[in-house]
Motif scaffolding. Sequence first.
Motif, PDB file in Angstrom:
ATOM      1  N   ALA A 288      34.647  62.032  19.542  1.00 21.41           N
ATOM      2  CA  ALA A 288      35.921  62.450  18.952  1.00 21.41           C
ATOM      3  C   ALA A 288      36.800  63.162  19.973  1.00 21.41           C
ATOM      4  CB  ALA A 288      35.655  63.362  17.749  1.00 21.41           C
ATOM      5  N   LYS A 289      36.201  63.996  20.819  1.00 18.03           N
ATOM      6  CA  LYS A 289      36.975  64.716  21.835  1.00 18.03           C
ATOM      7  C   LYS A 289      37.574  63.750  22.855  1.00 18.03           C
ATOM      8  CE  LYS A 289      34.270  68.992  21.468  1.00 18.03           C
ATOM      9  NZ  LYS A 289      33.354  69.931  22.163  1.00 18.03           N
ATOM     10  N   LYS A 290      36.802  62.735  23.259  1.00 20.33           N
ATOM     11  CA  LYS A 290      37.310  61.772  24.237  1.00 20.33           C
ATOM     12  C   LYS A 290      38.460  60.963  23.639  1.00 20.33           C
ATOM     13  CE  LYS A 290      34.011  63.129  26.924  1.00 20.33           C
ATOM     14  NZ  LYS A 290      34.266  64.161  27.935  1.00 20.33           N
ATOM     15  N   TYR A 291      38.284  60.529  22.386  1.00 21.37           N
ATOM     16  CA  TYR A 291      39.356  59.781  21.723  1.00 21.37           C
ATOM     17  C   TYR A 291      40.618  60.631  21.592  1.00 21.37           C
ATOM     18  CZ  TYR A 291      35.976  56.176  20.250  1.00 21.37           C
ATOM     19  OH  TYR A 291      35.048  55.165  20.214  1.00 21.37           O
ATOM     20  N   ALA A 292      40.435  61.923  21.277  1.00 20.69           N
ATOM     21  CA  ALA A 292      41.590  62.806  21.087  1.00 20.69           C
ATOM     22  C   ALA A 292      42.386  62.942  22.378  1.00 20.69           C
ATOM     23  CB  ALA A 292      41.120  64.180  20.602  1.00 20.69           C
ATOM     24  N   ARG A 293      41.685  63.068  23.514  1.00 16.57           N
ATOM     25  CA  ARG A 293      42.401  63.192  24.792  1.00 16.57           C
ATOM     26  C   ARG A 293      43.098  61.886  25.151  1.00 16.57           C
ATOM     27  NH1 ARG A 293      45.838  64.538  27.671  1.00 16.57           N
ATOM     28  NH2 ARG A 293      45.609  64.903  29.924  1.00 16.57           N
ATOM     29  N   ALA A 294      42.471  60.766  24.858  1.00 17.64           N
ATOM     30  CA  ALA A 294      43.114  59.477  25.116  1.00 17.64           C
ATOM     31  C   ALA A 294      44.391  59.353  24.294  1.00 17.64           C
ATOM     32  CB  ALA A 294      42.150  58.331  24.807  1.00 17.64           C
ATOM     33  N   ASP A 304      44.252  57.014  17.175  1.00 11.38           N
ATOM     34  CA  ASP A 304      44.214  58.080  16.162  1.00 11.38           C
ATOM     35  C   ASP A 304      43.164  57.772  15.100  1.00 11.38           C
ATOM     36  OD1 ASP A 304      46.127  59.666  17.324  1.00 11.38           O
ATOM     37  OD2 ASP A 304      47.806  58.793  16.204  1.00 11.38           O
ATOM     38  N   GLN A 305      43.045  56.504  14.725  1.00 11.62           N
ATOM     39  CA  GLN A 305      42.066  56.122  13.726  1.00 11.62           C
ATOM     40  C   GLN A 305      40.642  56.296  14.262  1.00 11.62           C
ATOM     41  OE1 GLN A 305      42.571  55.291  10.464  1.00 11.62           O
ATOM     42  NE2 GLN A 305      40.325  55.446  10.385  1.00 11.62           N
ATOM     43  N   LYS A 306      40.423  55.929  15.536  1.00 13.65           N
ATOM     44  CA  LYS A 306      39.102  56.127  16.155  1.00 13.65           C
ATOM     45  C   LYS A 306      38.740  57.610  16.168  1.00 13.65           C
ATOM     46  CE  LYS A 306      38.962  52.095  19.218  1.00 13.65           C
ATOM     47  NZ  LYS A 306      37.611  51.610  18.891  1.00 13.65           N
ATOM     48  N   ARG A 307      39.723  58.448  16.552  1.00 14.96           N
ATOM     49  CA  ARG A 307      39.459  59.892  16.598  1.00 14.96           C
ATOM     50  C   ARG A 307      39.124  60.427  15.214  1.00 14.96           C
ATOM     51  NH1 ARG A 307      41.688  63.737  14.664  1.00 14.96           N
ATOM     52  NH2 ARG A 307      43.537  62.515  14.096  1.00 14.96           N
ATOM     53  N   ALA A 308      39.913  60.035  14.207  1.00 14.60           N
ATOM     54  CA  ALA A 308      39.685  60.526  12.851  1.00 14.60           C
ATOM     55  C   ALA A 308      38.313  60.094  12.337  1.00 14.60           C
ATOM     56  CB  ALA A 308      40.791  60.011  11.919  1.00 14.60           C
ATOM     57  N   ASP A 309      37.935  58.858  12.604  1.00 14.28           N
ATOM     58  CA  ASP A 309      36.641  58.360  12.158  1.00 14.28           C
ATOM     59  C   ASP A 309      35.503  59.125  12.834  1.00 14.28           C
ATOM     60  OD1 ASP A 309      34.939  56.361  10.781  1.00 14.28           O
ATOM     61  OD2 ASP A 309      34.466  55.755  12.836  1.00 14.28           O
ATOM     62  N   ALA A 310      35.643  59.354  14.151  1.00 13.62           N
ATOM     63  CA  ALA A 310      34.605  60.094  14.880  1.00 13.62           C
ATOM     64  C   ALA A 310      34.533  61.538  14.412  1.00 13.62           C
ATOM     65  CB  ALA A 310      34.879  60.034  16.380  1.00 13.62           C
ATOM     66  N   ASP A 311      35.686  62.152  14.107  1.00  9.35           N
ATOM     67  CA  ASP A 311      35.696  63.530  13.589  1.00  9.35           C
ATOM     68  C   ASP A 311      34.940  63.614  12.265  1.00  9.35           C
ATOM     69  OD1 ASP A 311      36.932  65.130  15.469  1.00  9.35           O
ATOM     70  OD2 ASP A 311      38.950  64.594  14.815  1.00  9.35           O
ATOM     71  N   ALA A 312      35.182  62.645  11.382  1.00 12.68           N
ATOM     72  CA  ALA A 312      34.513  62.651  10.079  1.00 12.68           C
ATOM     73  C   ALA A 312      33.004  62.492  10.235  1.00 12.68           C
ATOM     74  CB  ALA A 312      35.073  61.523   9.211  1.00 12.68           C
ATOM     75  N   ARG A 313      32.585  61.624  11.136  1.00 13.62           N
ATOM     76  CA  ARG A 313      31.157  61.416  11.371  1.00 13.62           C
ATOM     77  C   ARG A 313      30.533  62.637  12.056  1.00 13.62           C
ATOM     78  NH1 ARG A 313      29.452  55.777  11.502  1.00 13.62           N
ATOM     79  NH2 ARG A 313      31.171  54.405  10.884  1.00 13.62           N
TER      80      ARG A 313
END
Length: 556
Positions: A288-294, A304-313
């Motif tokens: 989630a942190k890597k997706y957020a920086r990207a 944004d969807q990848k980050r949100a999904d990783a945050d939820a997991r």
Amino acid sequence: MSDSPAPFPTDAAETETLPSTELLRKPRHAARAAVPALLVLAFACGLISMIAAAAFSGAQAGQQEAAIRRTATIAAYIIDRFDKGNQQMQAGDYALAQANFEEILKYQPENFGVRNMAATAIAAQTPTPTPLIPTPTPVITDKGKLFALLQDKAQAEAWDAVISLANQLTAIDSTYKQDAVSELRYDALVTRGLQRVRGDAIEQGIFDLDEAAKIKPLSGAVEGERRLAAAYQEALYYVGADWNKANELLEQLYNAAPKYRDVSRRLYLSYAQAGEAYAGQQDWCPAAKKYARAAQIAPSPAMDQKRADADARCLTATPAGITGTAGTSTTVFNTAGIAGRLLYSKFDPLTNLYHYYLYDSAASTAYDTGSGQSPNARPSVGPDGRITYQMFQDGAWKVMVANSDGSDATALTAGTYPAWGPNGYIAFQGCTDQCGIHLINPNQPSDVRRLTTSAGDIGLSWSPSGDKLIYMSNVSGGWEIYTVTPAGGFQQLTGTGTINAAPAFSPNGSRVAFLSNRDGAWGVWIMNADGGNPVKLVDLGSQFPSWQSEKLVWVQ
């Protein structure tokens, strides 16, 4: 950060594979995990001596790798090897030059410029027939004519010729018009170096600029560009090998020069692909942190969807371990008719380590036996229990022979990829009258015979009966698998146009295990001894940087 770049395509992380992913740093050591009781029983039947020898060889290799990491970065190490190889080529020390270029290829297997230089060094060691009617080639030795030609080439901006002529003139008389020759050579090196670092030959360009700096200091602008190029190249060495280090170096470069080359795009891809790597391990919090920086670098709905999904997991996930533990591997396919135990490696892109697996046909399961260095440390065991392995010694690669515990090690001959056959002979890749696969009697080193004629014939392994060798070669342009008999009979077993590597016969000689990326991902494949009926046994993922050094071992 100011001057933010334009957004990148939302599917960049999914669709692009960076060519520099192969430019990898060697793995770090890690403690071996405990081996399960079933594995101990499996090894007791034939692998104990091999593993002990591998530990010995791996320890030696690890000491050498650690020394390299202590003294310089991988980038500096490669440039140093390139510098030495060039100097040795000019001095006529072609064998040493070959060893240095081949050392670079361990880190950059797709660097075709260096591969061509290694081939040139090999060719220079091969005697050529004397023509029936010698045709002498005129060589200019008149210093005045050489200097005039040097000036003409400089006027024409033929920088390769300027550097070559300046070197030639200096070799004849280093004091002749010394200031003028040095100035012309300096200008040529700087101009060619800048052209290279701005193009697709960054390392060679850095080398040119460093050579120019030996003549006189670079200007502030040129030195600044050299440092940016060096920082950019160093960052790319870590992409795919150490995501955190790659991100750290790319962030530094991005902060200093956000518009330099494609650094913003590289930074985005590095974070996005790091997120994919962590997600692939179900380690959702760092993903989630890597997706957020990207998404900060190049906002997109997909990221944004990848980050949100990783945050939820991440909120409900159990943290994933990053080191191997004894247990089962990924799914094993197509096991019908496969008997025995197969030792192979799997690369972990998150830890930059290789995990060693033992596939046991009795249980149709592959067991993770622990993690460690690159698989090329595995030795080959001879019929009398001694081992052979390769080692870089005294400026060249040597075929070593030692007792099973690593004691009494001696250099047998210059060469690589040694394999000890049941017939008592050691096969290896080396150069005599030509480069190729050779056979040597370890008890009588003068007894050497060449079987093939290509320096790309590597990854050697014997059949159980000792009647043929199996190996990989790029002699046809792609990496395919071949066999050759001691009498010189050849057979090509694969022809996919993809990479087929690290072949090994089954204990009864009826089948062959090998690595391949023919379906888009790396895996261990099995085929009949004649090349028919290829099936995938184990999936190894998308990365396997040391495929040229992998050594599969198949035993009862």
